[in-house]
Scaffold this motif. Structure first.
Motif, PDB file in Angstrom:
ATOM      1  N   LEU A  78      38.752  37.755  35.108  1.00 58.04           N
ATOM      2  CA  LEU A  78      40.346  37.399  35.590  1.00 58.04           C
ATOM      3  C   LEU A  78      40.887  36.467  35.152  1.00 58.04           C
ATOM      4  N   VAL A  80      44.105  34.186  33.822  1.00 61.49           N
ATOM      5  CA  VAL A  80      44.858  32.973  34.439  1.00 61.49           C
ATOM      6  C   VAL A  80      45.960  32.160  33.113  1.00 61.49           C
ATOM      7  N   GLU A 101      42.283  41.340  34.476  1.00 62.66           N
ATOM      8  CA  GLU A 101      43.714  41.285  35.686  1.00 62.66           C
ATOM      9  C   GLU A 101      44.177  40.290  35.629  1.00 62.66           C
ATOM     10  N   CYS A 103      46.624  37.018  36.417  1.00 59.02           N
ATOM     11  CA  CYS A 103      47.213  36.825  37.771  1.00 59.02           C
ATOM     12  C   CYS A 103      48.015  35.942  37.224  1.00 59.02           C
ATOM     13  N   LEU A 107      46.519  30.172  40.752  1.00 59.54           N
ATOM     14  CA  LEU A 107      45.530  31.513  41.571  1.00 59.54           C
ATOM     15  C   LEU A 107      45.398  32.611  42.443  1.00 59.54           C
ATOM     16  N   PRO A 108      45.017  33.544  42.626  1.00 58.97           N
ATOM     17  CA  PRO A 108      44.942  34.434  44.022  1.00 58.97           C
ATOM     18  C   PRO A 108      44.593  33.429  44.968  1.00 58.97           C
ATOM     19  N   GLU A 109      44.696  34.368  45.885  1.00 54.72           N
ATOM     20  CA  GLU A 109      44.322  33.987  47.159  1.00 54.72           C
ATOM     21  C   GLU A 109      42.462  34.412  47.894  1.00 54.72           C
ATOM     22  N   ILE A 111      39.332  35.736  45.586  1.00 57.11           N
ATOM     23  CA  ILE A 111      38.692  35.789  44.029  1.00 57.11           C
ATOM     24  C   ILE A 111      37.154  36.660  44.557  1.00 57.11           C
ATOM     25  N   VAL A 117      36.363  34.686  36.028  1.00 59.64           N
ATOM     26  CA  VAL A 117      37.618  33.733  34.912  1.00 59.64           C
ATOM     27  C   VAL A 117      37.662  32.554  33.865  1.00 59.64           C
TER      28      VAL A 117
END
Length: 205
Positions: A78, A80, A101, A103, A107-109, A111, A117
């Motif tokens: 990920l 960010v 990916e 984001c 931050l996503p809800e 991981i 990351v």
């Protein structure tokens, strides 16, 4: 044994060159954006050197079989970028993170337990923003070995604060400047990143 924050300043002439371009007060916004993108690319390249999951694989060339190395694509990665300042840092980083990916908006809800990351920040001055992010990642179960922080510029006071709270993380940066001024700006620094990059933000309502 006491743990010490790991801050990596790659001794690469291209990184030094683009940081100098970004620092110069006469550099126009379009070239500042290019400098930020180039720093994003080269700093990310260095950050991934001994970190990306990989495996050996045997491939067939036109003449014979040989053993090589491939990135383990099954492990999520990920990226960010902390917007808006890290927008152009990400534009450079994505060239060496084609499978990451993205984001947006923080931050996503959740991981995945094995995901790596990559945090991208335009600069680290006092360190408060990064500490808040690291606390959020801690709540999401992301520990230091699964994390890399990439930033154009850092200041010693901010690194000291981060190291006191999260000494296990690794930060890749183009330079460590020694001081902050009375307005908590990095000296000599690069000035206001948003102004230098020609980024306008909407007013809060």
């Amino acid at each position: 044994m006491a743990k010490t924050l790991r801050v990596v300043v790659p001794p690469h002439p291209l990184i030094a060159h683009w940081l100098t371009v970004l620092r110069h007060q006469g550099t126009p916004a379009p070239l500042c954006r290019t400098a930020m993108e180039e720093l994003g690319r080269w700093l990310t390249y260095e950050a991934l050197r001994d970190w990306l999951p990989h495996r050996r694989d045997t491939v067939q060339t036109p003449l014979a079989s040989t053993e090589g190395m491939v990135i383990e694509a099954g492990v999520p990665l990920l990226a960010v970028p902390i917007l808006p300042g890290a927008l152009h840092l990400w534009e450079g980083a994505r060239q060496v993170l084609p499978n990451a990916e993205l984001c947006l908006g923080g931050l996503p809800e959740a991981i995945e337990t094995q995901a790596g990351v990559v945090l991208l920040l335009d600069q680290i001055s006092q360190g408060d923003d990064l500490i808040d992010l690291l606390r959020s990642l801690e709540r999401l179960g992301v520990e230091a070995p699964r994390l890399r922080v990439i930033t154009t510029l850092t200041a010693s006071p901010g690194l000291k604060r981060i190291g006191e709270t999260y000494p296990e993380i690794t930060i890749h940066t183009a330079c460590i400047d020694a001081e902050l001024d009375e307005q908590q700006r990095i000296l000599p620094g690069i000035g206001d990143p948003l102004q230098r990059l020609g980024i306008r933000t909407s007013q809060a309502t």
